[in-house]
Design a protein around this motif. Structure first.
Motif, PDB file in Angstrom:
ATOM      1  N   PRO A  32       9.330   3.994 -10.979  1.00 29.40           N
ATOM      2  CA  PRO A  32      10.689   4.200 -10.449  1.00 29.40           C
ATOM      3  C   PRO A  32      10.683   4.878  -9.086  1.00 29.40           C
ATOM      4  CG  PRO A  32      10.582   4.826 -12.761  1.00 29.40           C
ATOM      5  CD  PRO A  32       9.168   4.578 -12.334  1.00 29.40           C
ATOM      6  N   ASP A  33      11.499   4.350  -8.193  1.00 29.15           N
ATOM      7  CA  ASP A  33      11.718   4.884  -6.844  1.00 29.15           C
ATOM      8  C   ASP A  33      10.503   4.717  -5.932  1.00 29.15           C
ATOM      9  OD1 ASP A  33      14.296   5.699  -7.597  1.00 29.15           O
ATOM     10  OD2 ASP A  33      13.537   7.629  -8.327  1.00 29.15           O
TER      11      ASP A  33
ATOM     12  N   ASP B 289       5.162   6.567  -2.665  1.00 25.25           N
ATOM     13  CA  ASP B 289       6.058   7.222  -3.617  1.00 25.25           C
ATOM     14  C   ASP B 289       7.458   7.345  -3.026  1.00 25.25           C
ATOM     15  OD1 ASP B 289       5.955   9.282  -1.781  1.00 25.25           O
ATOM     16  OD2 ASP B 289       4.751  10.610  -3.031  1.00 25.25           O
ATOM     17  N   GLU B 290       8.327   8.085  -3.733  1.00 25.13           N
ATOM     18  CA  GLU B 290       9.719   8.178  -3.292  1.00 25.13           C
ATOM     19  C   GLU B 290       9.887   8.915  -1.971  1.00 25.13           C
ATOM     20  OE1 GLU B 290       8.986  11.629  -6.162  1.00 25.13           O
ATOM     21  OE2 GLU B 290       8.397   9.533  -5.905  1.00 25.13           O
TER      22      GLU B 290
ATOM     23  N   ALA C 248      -1.714   4.445  -2.934  1.00 24.93           N
ATOM     24  CA  ALA C 248      -2.840   3.543  -3.167  1.00 24.93           C
ATOM     25  C   ALA C 248      -2.759   2.373  -2.205  1.00 24.93           C
ATOM     26  CB  ALA C 248      -2.849   3.043  -4.613  1.00 24.93           C
ATOM     27  N   THR C 249      -3.931   1.766  -1.924  1.00 24.12           N
ATOM     28  CA  THR C 249      -4.017   0.630  -1.006  1.00 24.12           C
ATOM     29  C   THR C 249      -5.017  -0.389  -1.541  1.00 24.12           C
ATOM     30  OG1 THR C 249      -3.526   2.042   0.903  1.00 24.12           O
ATOM     31  CG2 THR C 249      -4.533  -0.084   1.360  1.00 24.12           C
ATOM     32  N   ALA C 250      -4.708  -1.657  -1.361  1.00 28.56           N
ATOM     33  CA  ALA C 250      -5.633  -2.742  -1.697  1.00 28.56           C
ATOM     34  C   ALA C 250      -5.585  -3.770  -0.576  1.00 28.56           C
ATOM     35  CB  ALA C 250      -5.265  -3.390  -3.028  1.00 28.56           C
ATOM     36  N   ASP C 251      -6.755  -4.339  -0.215  1.00 32.01           N
ATOM     37  CA  ASP C 251      -6.793  -5.350   0.845  1.00 32.01           C
ATOM     38  C   ASP C 251      -7.919  -6.336   0.551  1.00 32.01           C
ATOM     39  OD1 ASP C 251      -9.092  -3.928   1.485  1.00 32.01           O
ATOM     40  OD2 ASP C 251      -8.136  -2.834   3.118  1.00 32.01           O
TER      41      ASP C 251
END
Length: 356
Positions: free
Chosen positions: A94-95, A114-115, A121-124
């Motif tokens: 949520p958010d 996040d809000e 987090a990162t993915a590539d």
């Protein structure tokens, strides 16, 4: 007679008045407690019932209670900037949000925030999964890459999949799989007696290897990452193997080869690629070694002379010092023969004189 009648009527009237309150109390006992004469019954306070169409002051209207967007819902975009397309979707948390970026050169990328907008987090394409945070990218090297997210943790939970925004038609899409290690990307480029060629690295992720063949300096291989940063170099003086799995064999010959692998160590199987060939004019032919002059015996008029061969043959003369010495020796021998013959003739003549 008349007095007795009046007395009877009065008695009956009083008797009726006495019975009437008792009957009234009995008849209305079911409706509530009996009240004594002279006491007023209590009345309930009046209340205003709320109207059906008028909402309560403390309750918000139904239009103000919007549900949170489901994970994967597009919040903004897509935004096109050349051959880079960006889109923001809702996270399964949520958010939180996820920014999806599709780049023609670098491939897909997903950033979870996040809000407060902080990157979580990162993915590539190079790092397609962050299992701890429940995200990953599937089919990263194709035009149909998809982003997966879930909240349960681990990699066995079901993912919610969302496709990356599509690139414009005029851009080079990653629909073609990434070239295998050793695939020629550009070249060969010739500069005099130096030839250069760029091949794909076995590491993938946009890494390359620049192979250079120089007629004087020999072969050289330079490993670079996707940003063009030099990671390692091997050449004739330092042929490897290296920590990143590079080496050159036969570095001192015209058939040098470049080997690469990603497993580490020198026992893993290498992927071999030949260096670009040098122009024919730059390849020096092997020179024939100069042989020393030799001599062969030659006969001249019954005499054996030595005639030199090779580079000194043009200056050869038969009237050499050695030949003069031989001639003097023969003349001396002939004179000795004459002397011996004369001595013999003298001796014979004396012997004949003595006999006579």
């Amino acid at each position: 007679m008349r007095t007795a009648l009046r007395t009877a009527v009065a008695t009956a009237l009083f008797a009726g008045l006495a019975v009437t309150p008792a009957l009234a109390g009995t008849a209305f006992a079911a409706d509530g407690p009996a009240t004594t004469a002279g006491t007023a019954a209590p009345t309930a306070p009046k209340t205003d019932a709320p109207k059906k169409d008028e909402p309560k002051k403390d309750e918000p209207k139904k239009d103000d209670q919007k549900p949170a967007p489901k994970g994967g819902t597009v919040l903004s975009g897509p935004t096109v900037d050349g051959c880079t397309v960006t889109e923001t979707i809702a996270s399964v948390f949520p958010d939180w949000t996820v920014t999806l970026t599709n780049d023609a050169e670098r491939g897909p990328k997903a950033v979870v925030k996040d809000e407060h907008g902080k990157v979580v987090a990162t993915a590539d394409r190079v790092h397609p999964a962050d299992i701890g945070n429940g995200i990953k990218i599937k089919d990263v090297d194709t035009a149909t890459a998809v982003f997966g997210q879930h909240t349960n943790g681990g990699d066995t939970a079901p993912y919610l999949w969302t496709g990356f925004p599509k690139l414009p038609k005029g851009c080079l899409t990653p629909s073609t799989p990434e070239p295998d290690g050793g695939t020629v990307l550009s070249g060969p480029t010739v500069h005099g007696c130096t030839v250069t060629e760029v091949i794909a690295s076995s590491y993938g992720g946009g890494w390359t290897v620049t192979l250079t063949n120089d007629a004087k300096k020999g072969p050289k291989a330079v490993l670079k990452d996707e940003h063009g940063k030099v990671l390692e170099t091997v050449d004739r003086a330092h042929p490897g193997p290296t920590g990143l799995g590079q080496k050159i064999v036969r570095a001192g010959t015209l058939t040098a080869r470049y080997g690469q692998h990603t497993n580490g160590g020198d026992t893993a199987p290498y992927l071999w690629t030949g260096f670009p060939k040098l122009p024919k004019s730059c390849v020096s032919k092997p020179t024939t070694p100069t042989t020393p002059a030799t001599t062969a015996p030659t006969t001249h008029g019954g005499q054996t002379g030595v005639v030199p061969k090779g580079g000194v043959a043009a200056g050869a003369e038969f009237g050499s010092v050695e030949q003069s010495n031989d001639t003097a020796l023969l003349a001396s021998a002939a004179g000795a023969v004459v002397v011996v013959a004369g001595l013999g003739f003298t001796a014979l003549r004396r012997r004949a004189t003595t006999r006579g």
